[in-house]
Write an enzyme that holds these catalytic residues in place. Structure first.
Site, PDB file in Angstrom:
ATOM      1  N   ASP A 237       0.851  -1.191   0.000  1.00 18.12           N
ATOM      2  CA  ASP A 237       0.000   0.000   0.000  1.00 18.12           C
ATOM      3  C   ASP A 237       0.895   1.253   0.000  1.00 18.12           C
ATOM      4  O   ASP A 237       2.121   1.130  -0.061  1.00 18.12           O
ATOM      5  CB  ASP A 237      -0.950  -0.067   1.218  1.00 18.12           C
ATOM      6  CG  ASP A 237      -2.258   0.677   0.978  1.00 18.12           C
ATOM      7  OD1 ASP A 237      -2.208   1.778   0.417  1.00 18.12           O
ATOM      8  OD2 ASP A 237      -3.324   0.167   1.365  1.00 18.12           O
TER       9      ASP A 237
ATOM     10  N   ASP B 153      -5.222   3.347  -7.431  1.00 22.19           N
ATOM     11  CA  ASP B 153      -6.149   3.840  -6.412  1.00 22.19           C
ATOM     12  C   ASP B 153      -6.422   5.333  -6.591  1.00 22.19           C
ATOM     13  O   ASP B 153      -5.724   6.021  -7.341  1.00 22.19           O
ATOM     14  CB  ASP B 153      -5.541   3.564  -5.024  1.00 22.19           C
ATOM     15  CG  ASP B 153      -6.530   3.813  -3.883  1.00 22.19           C
ATOM     16  OD1 ASP B 153      -7.759   3.826  -4.134  1.00 22.19           O
ATOM     17  OD2 ASP B 153      -6.075   4.000  -2.735  1.00 22.19           O
TER      18      ASP B 153
ATOM     19  N   GLU C 143     -10.931   8.345  -8.828  1.00 19.71           N
ATOM     20  CA  GLU C 143     -12.268   8.867  -9.180  1.00 19.71           C
ATOM     21  C   GLU C 143     -12.153  10.246  -9.836  1.00 19.71           C
ATOM     22  O   GLU C 143     -12.985  10.532 -10.715  1.00 19.71           O
ATOM     23  CB  GLU C 143     -13.145   8.942  -7.931  1.00 19.71           C
ATOM     24  CG  GLU C 143     -13.494   7.579  -7.335  1.00 19.71           C
ATOM     25  CD  GLU C 143     -12.303   6.865  -6.710  1.00 19.71           C
ATOM     26  OE1 GLU C 143     -11.412   7.556  -6.182  1.00 19.71           O
ATOM     27  OE2 GLU C 143     -12.257   5.627  -6.773  1.00 19.71           O
TER      28      GLU C 143
ATOM     29  N   ARG D 249      -9.554   0.982  -8.745  1.00 18.11           N
ATOM     30  CA  ARG D 249     -10.716   1.258  -7.912  1.00 18.11           C
ATOM     31  C   ARG D 249     -11.839   1.857  -8.754  1.00 18.11           C
ATOM     32  O   ARG D 249     -12.940   1.361  -8.769  1.00 18.11           O
ATOM     33  CB  ARG D 249     -10.344   2.184  -6.755  1.00 18.11           C
ATOM     34  CG  ARG D 249     -11.456   2.243  -5.734  1.00 18.11           C
ATOM     35  CD  ARG D 249     -11.027   2.908  -4.450  1.00 18.11           C
ATOM     36  NE  ARG D 249     -10.902   4.351  -4.588  1.00 18.11           N
ATOM     37  CZ  ARG D 249     -10.653   5.172  -3.565  1.00 18.11           C
ATOM     38  NH1 ARG D 249     -10.494   4.691  -2.351  1.00 18.11           N
ATOM     39  NH2 ARG D 249     -10.540   6.474  -3.759  1.00 18.11           N
TER      40      ARG D 249
ATOM     41  N   ASP E 120     -13.673   0.627  -1.003  1.00 17.30           N
ATOM     42  CA  ASP E 120     -13.686   0.485   0.452  1.00 17.30           C
ATOM     43  C   ASP E 120     -15.046   0.002   0.943  1.00 17.30           C
ATOM     44  O   ASP E 120     -16.067   0.644   0.726  1.00 17.30           O
ATOM     45  CB  ASP E 120     -13.352   1.829   1.116  1.00 17.30           C
ATOM     46  CG  ASP E 120     -11.933   2.270   0.818  1.00 17.30           C
ATOM     47  OD1 ASP E 120     -11.168   1.454   0.260  1.00 17.30           O
ATOM     48  OD2 ASP E 120     -11.607   3.423   1.129  1.00 17.30           O
TER      49      ASP E 120
ATOM     50  N   HIS F 256      -8.000  -7.651   2.435  1.00 18.65           N
ATOM     51  CA  HIS F 256      -7.428  -6.303   2.568  1.00 18.65           C
ATOM     52  C   HIS F 256      -8.129  -5.560   3.690  1.00 18.65           C
ATOM     53  O   HIS F 256      -9.333  -5.732   3.900  1.00 18.65           O
ATOM     54  CB  HIS F 256      -7.590  -5.535   1.255  1.00 18.65           C
ATOM     55  CG  HIS F 256      -7.036  -4.125   1.301  1.00 18.65           C
ATOM     56  ND1 HIS F 256      -5.789  -3.830   1.786  1.00 18.65           N
ATOM     57  CD2 HIS F 256      -7.570  -2.942   0.909  1.00 18.65           C
ATOM     58  CE1 HIS F 256      -5.572  -2.517   1.693  1.00 18.65           C
ATOM     59  NE2 HIS F 256      -6.646  -1.960   1.168  1.00 18.65           N
TER      60      HIS F 256
HETATM   61  O1  MIG Z   1      -7.737   7.295   1.395  1.00 20.76           O
HETATM   62  O2  MIG Z   1      -3.925   3.636   0.176  1.00 20.76           O
HETATM   63  O3  MIG Z   1      -9.459   2.088  -1.374  1.00 20.76           O
HETATM   64  O4  MIG Z   1      -7.705   0.117  -0.498  1.00 20.76           O
HETATM   65  O5  MIG Z   1      -5.762   0.847   1.398  1.00 20.76           O
HETATM   66  C1  MIG Z   1      -7.501   5.916   1.457  1.00 20.76           C
HETATM   67  C2  MIG Z   1      -4.721   3.559   1.326  1.00 20.76           C
HETATM   68  C3  MIG Z   1      -6.584   5.502   0.336  1.00 20.76           C
HETATM   69  C4  MIG Z   1      -8.062   3.767  -0.417  1.00 20.76           C
HETATM   70  C5  MIG Z   1      -8.141   2.383  -0.989  1.00 20.76           C
HETATM   71  C6  MIG Z   1      -7.638   1.407   0.031  1.00 20.76           C
HETATM   72  C7  MIG Z   1      -6.217   1.748   0.406  1.00 20.76           C
HETATM   73  C8  MIG Z   1      -6.163   3.168   0.949  1.00 20.76           C
HETATM   74  N1  MIG Z   1      -6.702   4.099  -0.049  1.00 20.76           N
END
Ligand code: MIG
Length: 644
Positions: free
Chosen positions: A196, A306, A309, A388, A404, A462
């Site tokens: 991560d 990640d 969006e 994501r 999430d 996760h």
């Molecule tokens: O604001 O990287 O959906 O899987 O562990 C959180 C930290 C940011 C969101 C992801 C999540 C990940 C997390 N990220």
């Protein structure tokens, strides 16, 4: 049958890749232009089921809800949350008549599906939209027609079908070593571990913190020799950091999204103030995708994308810390800072300046495309990539996880219901955060969730930083976990083969029962699924339950794996109650079919998928099999095996 009607001047989203005949008007939908929107309506019969919408809340049957396609980071979502991380604008109506429609626009779409007991569907789109209308003899045939025009699903390597462990907060090599040892010492199979944001230098994309992860190249190689791959995360935002090559090149070439003044737009995410790559520019995509080279050169063959969006904490305009405001649960509440910011920056599309809000739902999909197109050049084998945020079309470039969720039973149920919907829109390689991202996962929930995820193509545990440690070996007696995860590996000859065949034939890997059985009971089941062509599952998703009721729409073979052996029993069509222990996963082999199982292993590198036994009452199985990583995926790799 599929035809399309084009309203206004829509931008090409890339979702549909086949030529479709154009018509002047839609057959099933009334159309009305209201200012900048177009409203589409159609009446429903009392028993109509409405399938679709991919990654969305509520049931497999979307009837009775209101949904908004506007990609949103909402870690606290429930069944009334309007928007999740993806936009998958397909609806299929199934009743006396069967028809569907795909509303192809990168802007916001509101779906009211008989929410006010009006007996109709009302879809509100931006006025520039392409609508593909589908008709056919069944919901399943309509879904297949749709899959045939959006192109073949991404196919990851075999190891990506192995079990993955992840946690936000593995800060250093030692933490990853602990996970490797925890799994290997307890004989619980494992194929990959996610890294991560903690692995980066101050959350700067394409960097590695050398102090905490010295010699990542050597480390990746030594893990790989143990059958474990490292899968680092890449975030959308690039830290404003003169001197950092990624930042400097992005600035020099005008690759970042711009603000009202035409300067790079500034917004805060994990690294602090960042710029967002303008993935709408082909040159930007090529550049950003090539940056992954900094990690592929270290032997990395899998990534997760990640925050695309894109998620925004605050911006140069909104100022306030957005992530601390409660997440939206209604459309009006949803006017949070990120939503305001989506009207504060621009893309350059074919030389034209376009407000982000108008094309919002494509941003994450284009990040996936950027990464995928270059990874395909950088890595001579198949690679793993999942994102994501998504839009239909991104399924050709990578998989998705469902964002999430929480360590709660309703999230497990939602995971079950989302899977067939995701398959209808092409996202075959998908799955949820097993055990739940937010919150503390208990032993029973994790075991039941694993027993479902054992059947989803993406099987990853996760969880978020500061939550209870969620690795399978942390819950006392590991025997139960070993049993459930081992079952996954024993089933891989089937799971892998059915997945690849579904991709090759434009089919679904997970289906609602109603797609194959027309009795009312099957049509309305929300907690049993068909997996591939030969299997049905009935996961236990209720807290404290010792078993569950199962509907068999036809005679099937019930198979139970107890950690040592498979037990098979012929069960007639009808309703049945089964006990399911915490270390078990029960599945059903359909009438006249067989499911191959192998011996299992600690990782896919050691798995022998040629040495299989067929379970079920059928006499043969068509198995797709290859070396697990060739890019030459074709029907030639299917062999017929017969029951001994
Ligand atoms: O604001 O990287 O959906 O899987 O562990 C959180 C930290 C940011 C969101 C992801 C999540 C990940 C997390 N990220």
């Amino acid at each position: 049958m599929i035809k399309q009607v084009i309203f206004g001047d829509p931008i090409d989203t890339g979702a549909i890749v086949k030529d479709i005949e154009r018509e002047e008007r839609l057959s099933e939908w009334q159309t009305e232009q209201l200012g900048d929107s177009i409203v589409f309506r159609c009446a429903l019969e009392q028993k109509d089921i409405v399938y679709g919408l991919g990654e969305q809340v509520r049931g497999i049957n979307k009837r009775g809800g209101r949904y908004i396609s506007y990609n949103t980071d909402n870690p606290h979502h429930n069944d009334d949350s309007p928007s999740l991380y993806g936009a998958h604008n397909l609806l299929i109506v199934d009743g006396y008549r069967h028809f569907g429609a795909f509303f192809d626009t990168p802007g916001k779409v509101v779906f009211d599906i008989d929410c006010n007991n009006s007996g109709e569907i009302v879809v509100t789109c931006p006025k520039d939209v392409r609508v593909a209308e589908l008709t056919g003899d069944s919901a399943y045939l309509i879904a297949r027609e749709f899959l045939s025009v959006i192109g073949r699903s991404f196919i990851p390597p075999l190891w990506a079908f192995g079990f993955g462990q992840s946690r936000w907060g593995y800060k250093r090599k030692r933490d990853i070593d602990g996970v490797t040892e925890g799994y290997r010492n307890n004989n619980i199979p494992l194929d990959w571990i996610c890294m991560d944001i903690d692995y980066m230098d101050r959350y700067i994309d394409f960097t590695v913190n050398e102090k905490r992860f010295p010699d990542l190249k050597g480390y990746a190689a030594s893990l790989k020799s143990k059958g474990i791959r490292l899968v680092p995360i890449i975030d959308a935002g690039v830290k404003i950091e003169p001197g950092n090559a990624t930042y400097d090149e992005g600035i020099r070439n005008g690759y970042f999204c711009t603000n009202h003044e035409g300067k790079p737009f500034k917004a805060a995410v994990w690294p602090g103030m960042t710029h967002f790559p303008d993935f709408f520019q082909p040159a930007c995509r090529e550049w950003f995708g090539n940056e992954y080279r900094k990690l592929t050169e270290l032997g990395i063959e899998g990534f997760w994308n990640d925050m695309n969006e894109p998620a925004i904490f605050y911006s140069e305009y909104t100022g306030a810390l957005n992530s601390l405001t409660p997440p939206p649960s209604t459309e009006t509440e949803a006017e949070n800072n990120a939503y305001k910011d989506y009207r504060n920056f621009y893309h350059s599309i074919n030389g034209k300046r376009v407000l982000h809000d108008k094309v919002h739902n494509l941003y994450g999909a284009l990040m996936t495309r950027a990464a995928s197109e270059q990874l395909d050049k950088l890595i001579p084998r198949r690679f793993l990539l999942f994102s994501r945020s998504s839009y239909v079309g991104a399924h050709r470039y990578g998989g998705i996880w469902t964002g999430d969720n929480g360590s709660a039973w309703d999230h497990l149920a939602r995971n079950v219901r989302m899977m067939p919907s995701l398959n209808m829109v092409g996202f075959l390689y998908s799955g949820a955060d097993t055990g739940g991202f937010g919150g503390n996962c208990g032993r029973e929930l994790l075991l039941r969730w694993l027993a479902f995820s054992a059947f989803t193509p993406l099987m990853r545990n996760h969880t978020a930083i500061l939550t209870r440690r969620q690795e399978c070996y942390r819950y006392g007696d590991t025997e139960d976990f070993r049993s459930v995860v081992s079952l996954r590996y024993k089933l891989l000859p089937y799971i892998y083969s059915e997945f690849v065949k579904a991709a090759l034939y434009g089919d679904m890997y997970m289906k609602p029962l109603g797609f194959e059985f027309s009795d009312e009971r099957s049509r309305n089941i929300e907690d049993q699924l068909l997996v591939g062509e030969c299997m049905m599952i009935a996961p236990v998703i209720e807290k404290g339950a010792k078993g569950r009721e199962v509907w068999l729409p036809e005679e099937m073979t019930e198979v139970r794996y107890d950690g040592e052996n498979f037990h098979c029993e012929q069960i007639p069509k009808g309703l049945r109650h089964i006990d399911v222990k915490l270390n078990e996963a029960v599945f059903y082999v359909r009438k006249g079919k067989c499911v191959p199982v192998c011996k299992g292993a600690q990782c896919t590198d050691e798995l022998d998928m040629r040495d299989v036994v067929l379970l079920g009452a059928g006499s043969e199985y068509r198995q797709y099999i290859d070396d697990g990583s060739t890019k030459d995926v074709s029907e030639d790799n299917i062999r017929v095996i017969f029951k001994q």
